[in-house]
Design an enzyme around this catalytic site. Sequence first.
Site, PDB file in Angstrom:
ATOM      1  N   HIS A   2     -22.417 -50.080  13.462  1.00 34.10           N
ATOM      2  CA  HIS A   2     -22.769 -49.876  12.053  1.00 34.10           C
ATOM      3  C   HIS A   2     -24.105 -49.141  11.914  1.00 34.10           C
ATOM      4  O   HIS A   2     -24.215 -48.124  11.228  1.00 34.10           O
ATOM      5  CB  HIS A   2     -22.836 -51.237  11.348  1.00 34.10           C
ATOM      6  CG  HIS A   2     -23.430 -51.200   9.969  1.00 34.10           C
ATOM      7  ND1 HIS A   2     -22.673 -51.001   8.836  1.00 34.10           N
ATOM      8  CD2 HIS A   2     -24.709 -51.325   9.545  1.00 34.10           C
ATOM      9  CE1 HIS A   2     -23.467 -51.015   7.772  1.00 34.10           C
ATOM     10  NE2 HIS A   2     -24.709 -51.211   8.178  1.00 34.10           N
ATOM     11  N   HIS A  32     -25.733 -44.915   3.633  1.00 33.02           N
ATOM     12  CA  HIS A  32     -24.643 -45.884   3.750  1.00 33.02           C
ATOM     13  C   HIS A  32     -23.321 -45.320   3.220  1.00 33.02           C
ATOM     14  O   HIS A  32     -22.254 -45.738   3.663  1.00 33.02           O
ATOM     15  CB  HIS A  32     -24.991 -47.193   3.038  1.00 33.02           C
ATOM     16  CG  HIS A  32     -25.686 -48.176   3.942  1.00 33.02           C
ATOM     17  ND1 HIS A  32     -27.023 -48.092   4.230  1.00 33.02           N
ATOM     18  CD2 HIS A  32     -25.208 -49.250   4.638  1.00 33.02           C
ATOM     19  CE1 HIS A  32     -27.357 -49.079   5.051  1.00 33.02           C
ATOM     20  NE2 HIS A  32     -26.272 -49.786   5.324  1.00 33.02           N
ATOM     21  N   HIS A  53     -21.971 -43.707   6.173  1.00 29.57           N
ATOM     22  CA  HIS A  53     -21.398 -44.750   7.043  1.00 29.57           C
ATOM     23  C   HIS A  53     -20.025 -45.164   6.558  1.00 29.57           C
ATOM     24  O   HIS A  53     -19.051 -45.210   7.316  1.00 29.57           O
ATOM     25  CB  HIS A  53     -22.310 -45.976   7.099  1.00 29.57           C
ATOM     26  CG  HIS A  53     -21.601 -47.206   7.597  1.00 29.57           C
ATOM     27  ND1 HIS A  53     -20.879 -48.033   6.741  1.00 29.57           N
ATOM     28  CD2 HIS A  53     -21.454 -47.724   8.836  1.00 29.57           C
ATOM     29  CE1 HIS A  53     -20.326 -49.003   7.462  1.00 29.57           C
ATOM     30  NE2 HIS A  53     -20.658 -48.843   8.718  1.00 29.57           N
ATOM     31  N   ASP A 111     -30.359 -49.088  11.133  1.00 34.10           N
ATOM     32  CA  ASP A 111     -29.906 -49.583   9.833  1.00 34.10           C
ATOM     33  C   ASP A 111     -31.096 -49.909   8.939  1.00 34.10           C
ATOM     34  O   ASP A 111     -31.089 -49.630   7.734  1.00 34.10           O
ATOM     35  CB  ASP A 111     -29.040 -50.822  10.042  1.00 34.10           C
ATOM     36  CG  ASP A 111     -28.320 -51.267   8.774  1.00 34.10           C
ATOM     37  OD1 ASP A 111     -27.810 -50.404   8.039  1.00 34.10           O
ATOM     38  OD2 ASP A 111     -28.278 -52.484   8.509  1.00 34.10           O
TER      39      ASP A 111
END
Length: 366
Positions: A273, A256, A259, A172
């Site tokens: 995540h 993201h 994601h 991340d």
Amino acid sequence: MEKNLIVRGAPQEFECKVGAWQELGGHLERRDIRRVLVVHGGVSWDKARRFFPALAGVDVTFEQYRGVCSFEERDRVSAIAEAANVDAIIGVGGGKVADLAKAIAVHLAMPVIILPTLAATCAAWTPLSVMYDARGEMLQYDVFARSNALVLLDPEVILDSPIELMIAGIGDTLAKWYEADVIISQLVERSVEIDISLYTAKLCRDILLESSAAALQAMRDGKLSEAFVKVVETNIMVGGMVGGFGDDYGRTSGAHSIHDALTVLDETHHILHGNKVAYGVFVQLMIEKRQDEIVKLTPFYQELGLPTCLRDMGLDGLSDEALERVAERATAADETIHLMPGEITARTVLNAMRELEILMEEVRVR
């Protein structure tokens, strides 16, 4: 020059040291806080509660969250806080607990204190909450006008956390560089705030590439090391500073969005995540036609166990319809993938995902 940039650089106070949690009582006394609600997780609390101090002279209400940071959960726990007439919210846990605690505190207009048990995101640092629905699909993220009052980071607590969550945190945080750089590189001129954001994004990349392997070995050995503390602070503090100083120029872009799009599929809800974001970095790089950078990063991903493609996440059996759903969601009008240069359509994303699978097959053969 960039527009509409608001700096939210840091919590009001931050401390990282062994035993940091034990000073919580003094911090509450300095703030004249006498009644608190402690929002915590389940498994993480079972491990971390031995580090949580006895708070003499403070009325403490404990509440375990129900596994999701949603508006419904915010309202449920807010009602408990109001009934107990508390002065502050304390979040003890990972990213979802931190986000929930922040959302409750803003809803009730009171300070929030975060005691992270994981280094899987920068949630302890940032004044925002990512909100999900009950199914686990990401709905939105809300940026708040008040900073977190205090973050107490004890590396010993993180040392005892699941290593797979630390790895996801590295994925991340590595994305900070790729997502910020693709936005900021489009600016003709950069303010000092943007320069700080870009510098901290690069610092994330450099520290993680250099120190992650040693940090993870420290976790396996159960021994604190300089590399371990560096990576923990990078995932939480330095990662948080990228968006804190860069605002929309340093927060998220392509990775993201990928994601967020993957969360529409039930098959992805068990995937961490940071792992989905790490995969999103490779899709973003495919869109940028930077296959050379993917090949360069692949050994690092493989050493840590980060996913390089759908196959690595067990998603290579997804139907064309499912992939199209992901591509459509990734390019929704409000998604940050559109901060990347050029026109990016669902077809762009779909092609990038498919081409990435082919590229990674070729890399494996090599």
